[in-house]
Design a protein around this motif. Sequence first.
Motif, short mmCIF file in Angstrom:
data_model
loop_
_atom_site.label_atom_id
_atom_site.label_comp_id
_atom_site.label_asym_id
_atom_site.label_seq_id
_atom_site.Cartn_x
_atom_site.Cartn_y
_atom_site.Cartn_z
N GLU A 1 0.59 -15.15 5.68
CA GLU A 1 0.24 -16.44 5.08
C GLU A 1 -1.23 -16.79 5.30
N LYS B 1 -4.64 -21.73 -0.23
CA LYS B 1 -3.25 -21.61 0.22
C LYS B 1 -3.16 -21.15 1.68
N THR B 2 -4.17 -20.44 2.16
CA THR B 2 -4.17 -19.98 3.55
C THR B 2 -4.48 -21.12 4.53
#
Length: 176
Positions: free
Chosen positions: A118, A168-169
């Motif tokens: 992730e 998104k990270t």
Amino acid sequence: MRPPKGRTWGRRGHTPVVRVTAAGTKRVSMAALICSKDGHRPRLIYRIHLDRGPAKGRRKGFTETDYARLLDAAHQQLGGPIVLVWDNLNTHVSRTMHELIDARLWLTVYQLPPYAPELNPVEGVWSHLKRSLANLTKHSLDQLTALVKTRLKRMQYRPRLIEGLIAKTALDLQPP
């Protein structure tokens, strides 16, 4: 790449089936970097490696030298020092790779935690690519390679997509 699975429509009572041949004897391997520089659009730099079948003593995927060539190309394209945040793929943490990294004074490397996909924006590239290939059948390695290159090239020209993958990270990549 293994064939990605996706959903499709079919006649009631007739499950659509996509047959896959070659059972993993040929493969397309990919490596990519997402590059971010303050005041510039983010960039995607990638390389593709083809494995056309079994051969003794030959690696199926990227070697340390292949990764070093990708980093050298990125350095040349970006025109400056690189701070690389890398996952823990065995090739990335090998002794040979450490020697290749130490020989490049313009390169600083930070390792991600042992299992943290992730935090790696390139994982989003692979996810996006695989979803775009779902339920497609190609009859040869060359056809698949051409399609993969086309899809990656499209991603290169979508800076908002790359910005989204970085966002998104939740990593703060801005200099202090």
